[in-house]
Design a protein around this motif. Structure first.
Motif, mmCIF file in Angstrom:
data_model
loop_
_atom_site.group_PDB
_atom_site.id
_atom_site.type_symbol
_atom_site.label_atom_id
_atom_site.label_comp_id
_atom_site.label_asym_id
_atom_site.label_seq_id
_atom_site.Cartn_x
_atom_site.Cartn_y
_atom_site.Cartn_z
ATOM 1 N N GLU A 155 -5.400 2.833 -0.866
ATOM 2 C CA GLU A 155 -4.196 2.399 -0.648
ATOM 3 C C GLU A 155 -3.507 2.323 0.788
ATOM 4 O OE1 GLU A 155 -1.498 4.555 -3.363
ATOM 5 O OE2 GLU A 155 -3.295 4.324 -4.982
ATOM 6 N N ALA B 275 -1.999 -9.224 -3.505
ATOM 7 C CA ALA B 275 -0.921 -9.088 -2.453
ATOM 8 C C ALA B 275 0.330 -9.454 -3.185
ATOM 9 C CB ALA B 275 -0.960 -9.916 -1.259
ATOM 10 N N TYR C 80 -7.749 -2.983 2.946
ATOM 11 C CA TYR C 80 -6.390 -2.865 3.806
ATOM 12 C C TYR C 80 -6.406 -2.734 5.277
ATOM 13 C CZ TYR C 80 -3.728 -2.557 -0.573
ATOM 14 O OH TYR C 80 -3.286 -2.921 -2.007
ATOM 15 N N SER D 126 -7.027 -6.712 6.292
ATOM 16 C CA SER D 126 -6.399 -7.648 5.610
ATOM 17 C C SER D 126 -5.584 -8.418 6.425
ATOM 18 C CB SER D 126 -5.405 -6.946 4.681
ATOM 19 O OG SER D 126 -4.579 -7.888 3.956
ATOM 20 N N GLY E 144 0.783 -1.137 0.193
ATOM 21 C CA GLY E 144 -0.083 0.043 -0.103
ATOM 22 C C GLY E 144 0.741 1.112 0.009
ATOM 23 N N HIS F 87 0.707 -1.452 5.408
ATOM 24 C CA HIS F 87 0.432 -2.590 6.040
ATOM 25 C C HIS F 87 1.583 -3.715 5.922
ATOM 26 C CE1 HIS F 87 -2.114 -3.431 2.789
ATOM 27 N NE2 HIS F 87 -2.296 -4.640 3.264
#
Length: 327
Positions: A133, A208, A281, A284, A126, A137
């Motif tokens: 975005e 990812a 996100y 996640s 991100g 993380h």
């Protein structure tokens, strides 16, 4: 077994041929079998190839692929080397099979994408630029393979068939141009046909995995990746609105990223397997996230020839309908 990922787009894509040679193909009849030998020349001892055997009985006018009653160095996971051997048993199901005038051809099918091994690792996914975005993380992904190039119109047509409505809907035509205007659903059919044909398990990358590969994986020192895939200057690595002349371009003509993957920034949008969620996100998981459990759109990444430099950043996200997209 490491996962195989086919690198594909929602607007435009491409593949290249292998820089390998198959030489010195010889065949001889021995008892109830035909022994075919060949040399597979390639510079990388670790590279695997998929090998197919073909026969002709009309002096090369028509070749037929041999799918049954063969053993030896054919099929998947074949390494380079000399004196490779395939044994075919033509009389196993047909005692009257005529092989007197037969000639043989050994080949690597051109629809198989050249794959890049990506060593798994941990990175910061991100950016702080756009809301979808955020937040930056920590994500860890396992080892996988991903396409070095995007899929060409030639490859797409070979798998989907020349006479179907999905054989080639691309706006910009060319065998070495990326296939374009293919939906997420179209690609699922493509993958089904591809995997059935070669007995593999290709799939789309997760979001990812895509971003990790675009950012160079563990090849990027300290995981502090470039803004674009392989450079902080989009002109080095991407075809986008500023330099594309309003069209797609042959894959591999811009600079590759640290892993040797081309066109992850620009040229064409690329589908991922995940459902798109603007706020994903925030929740996640860290290990191998698979995306939202449902949604109205699928993730697409990388930007395209018609977009600006912001859209071809590694961290830029987007979503698209699973049905056919319009140019």
């Amino acid at each position: 077994m490491k996962k195989q990922i086919l690198f594909i787009t929602c607007m435009l894509m491409l593949i290249t041929t292998y820089s390998q040679e198959i030489k010195n193909v010889y065949a001889r009849l021995k008892d109830q079998s035909v022994i075919i030998t060949y040399d597979l020349i390639y510079s990388d001892n670790n590279k695997d190839f998929y090998i197919e055997l073909y026969i002709t009985t009309d002096n090369g006018n028509n070749f037929t692929k041999i799918n049954e009653n063969i053993e030896g160095e054919a099929g998947k996971n074949i390494k380079q080397g000399t004196g490779k051997k395939i044994i075919w048993y033509p009389f196993k199901n047909n005692s009257n099979y005529n092989v007197k005038n037969a000639q043989f051809k050994v080949k690597i099918p051109q629809f198989i994408a050249e794959m890049i091994f990506v060593k798994g690792g941990t990175y910061q996914m991100g950016s702080n630029k756009n809301n979808d975005e955020k937040p930056v993380h920590t994500v860890t992904v396992s080892d996988f393979y991903i396409g070095k190039y995007e899929v060409t119109q030639k490859q797409w047509k070979e798998i989907m068939g020349a006479s179907t409505s999905l054989s080639n809907s691309s706006r910009f035509k060319g065998v070495h141009l990326p296939v374009e205007k293919v939906s997420w659903n179209d690609i699922q059919l493509f993958l089904q046909k591809l995997n059935t044909k070669i007995g593999e398990n290709y799939r789309l990358p997760t979001e990812a995995e895509w971003e990790y590969a675009a950012k160079g994986g563990i090849e990027t020192p300290g995981y502090a990746s470039y803004k674009y895939s392989g450079s902080n200057n989009p002109d080095d690595v991407a075809w986008y609105s500023k330099n594309s002349s309003s069209k797609t371009h042959k894959i591999g003509t811009k600079q590759a990223n640290e892993l040797g993957i081309y066109d992850m920034s620009g040229n064409v949008w690329e589908w991922c397997s995940d459902w798109y969620d603007n706020d994903y996100y925030s929740s996640s998981p860290e290990n191998n996230p698979q995306g939202a459990s449902s949604g109205s759109f699928r993730v697409r990444r990388g930007g395209s020839w018609v977009g600006d430099s912001d859209g071809v950043r590694c961290a830029s996200r987007g979503g698209g309908h699973t049905r056919q997209l319009k140019a």
